[in-house]
Design an enzyme around this catalytic site. Structure first.
Site, mmCIF file in Angstrom:
data_model
loop_
_atom_site.group_PDB
_atom_site.id
_atom_site.type_symbol
_atom_site.label_atom_id
_atom_site.label_comp_id
_atom_site.label_asym_id
_atom_site.label_seq_id
_atom_site.Cartn_x
_atom_site.Cartn_y
_atom_site.Cartn_z
ATOM 1 N N ASP A 198 2.191 1.303 1.326
ATOM 2 C CA ASP A 198 2.812 2.121 0.290
ATOM 3 C C ASP A 198 2.952 3.570 0.749
ATOM 4 O OD1 ASP A 198 0.024 2.634 0.110
ATOM 5 O OD2 ASP A 198 0.128 2.979 -2.054
ATOM 6 N N GLU A 225 -2.653 -2.089 5.260
ATOM 7 C CA GLU A 225 -2.834 -2.573 3.896
ATOM 8 C C GLU A 225 -2.750 -4.081 3.737
ATOM 9 O OE1 GLU A 225 -1.939 1.680 3.825
ATOM 10 O OE2 GLU A 225 -0.991 -0.019 4.814
ATOM 11 N N GLY A 270 -6.727 6.092 0.973
ATOM 12 C CA GLY A 270 -7.102 6.425 -0.392
ATOM 13 C C GLY A 270 -8.535 6.003 -0.672
ATOM 14 N N GLY A 326 -3.156 6.441 2.443
ATOM 15 C CA GLY A 326 -2.892 7.661 1.699
ATOM 16 C C GLY A 326 -2.829 8.899 2.565
#
Length: 347
Positions: free
Chosen positions: A146, A138, A68, A115
């Site tokens: 996530d 992460e 992301g 992402g």
């Protein structure tokens, strides 16, 4: 064909295929809010379009997607406006991909992380070339795995998913294929021909049979056995203890322990719990759980500190709070998973 993706993501209808191309190669195709909303609109339209039999997602440049747009997230959070809606829309898109009624082919050439994993690995066919690498790093920036990692990683055999979540280590296409993350591997030089054939037929399984090139597992059996032994332990404390006991005589255990020692203690506790919980949850339930965690992360310390150290002051050492695994209490972890009530993720 335009779903308002601007110059960040391109949509084409070629033959029987809807082709999605990430077009931010200078930013390693980091996923933006505009890209997420445009892809969601495209999938909504193509799922109902009788002329589209298959959707393909690919990317320009040397990376599929490095994750992301974390610099934007950092700046928004520091300005007191954490981008909760960005993540809400991203998680809804991840869930839509998982239940998409048509074949969804991710063609992955280069690095895929964060992402980027969310818009690729929930599809029906995950196709990687010899240039592909996968990671969910992460915990190294004070965040958590996530975009549906709590649904994706628990299913990997030999506790391999827990290992990937707690270390953030990269793997190549052979390990991805062996573990089940990838469904197929093809040669990078065959990508254009593969896409041409897929557009002509709309049948990914038959086309992949003609292009599939087996990839050898990169990780030695002895290391896989060590991963299974250490990372199947019943708690994070037990995993670390198992690695500590072996580290004096086992290089893998020593290296892995050192890696985990650099990660955010809070993130490690959360990652262990979410991957453990995800084993018995549906994709939608995982996304709701992750949204709860996300909201607490965006109001915490370690995520911003991790981005500062990695991106703002490149190469500096993050100062995690709390600074050790022992200092993170069960109540601290529970708070990240607590209900959001009226702010729960709507899918």
């Amino acid at each position: 064909m335009d779903f308002d993706g601007g110059d960040e993501i391109r949509f084409e209808h070629l033959g029987r295929a809807g082709i999605v191309t990430l077009t931010r190669p200078q930013a390693l195709n980091a996923v933006t809010h505009r890209m997420i909303k445009a892809l969601d609109r495209a999938l909504h339209a193509w799922e109902r379009d009788h002329e589209v039999d298959v959707v393909v997602v690919k990317a320009e440049g040397r990376a599929f997607s490095a994750g992301g747009d974390i610099l934007h997230i950092y700046e928004a959070g520091r300005a007191g406006k954490p981008p909760v809606e960005f993540f809400a829309d991203e998680y809804r898109l991840n869930a839509r991909i998982a239940r998409f009624k048509k074949p969804y082919v991710a063609l992955i050439d280069g690095i895929v992380m964060g992402g980027g994993v969310g818009i690729s690995f929930h599809g029906s066919q995950r196709v990687m070339t010899e240039s592909a690498q996968f990671a969910m790093p992460e915990v190294g920036i004070g965040f958590f795995p996530d975009v549906g990692a709590s649904h994706l990683l628990p299913d990997l055999g030999g506790s391999f998913g827990m290992y990937l979540a707690l270390t953030g280590n990269r793997i190549r296409h052979g390990d991805a294929l062996w573990s089940g993350l990838a469904t197929h591997t093809i040669k990078a030089q065959d990508q254009a021909a593969f896409l041409d054939r897929l557009a002509a037929t709309g049948d990914p399984e038959s086309v992949l049979r003609g292009f599939f090139t087996p990839a050898r597992r990169e990780t030695d059996r002895s290391v896989l056995e060590a991963i299974a032994r250490h990372f199947a332990q019943p708690s994070l404390t037990d995993i670390v203890g198992s690695l500590e006991r072996a580290s004096a005589v086992d290089d893998f255990a020593a290296r892995t322990l050192a890696t985990i020692g650099t990660r955010s203690p809070t993130s490690l506790h959360i990652a262990w719990r979410q991957i453990s919980a995800g084993l018995t949850l549906s994709m939608d339930e995982c996304m709701k759980m992750e949204f709860r965690i996300l909201n607490r992360m965006l109001s915490g310390h370690d995520f911003y500190e991790g981005i500062r150290a990695a991106i703002i002051d490149k190469g500096s050492t993050p100062l995690w709070r709390p600074a050790s695994l022992d200092a993170v209490s069960a109540a601290d972890v529970d708070a990240y998973f607590a209900p959001l009530y009226e702010r729960e993720l709507k899918l």
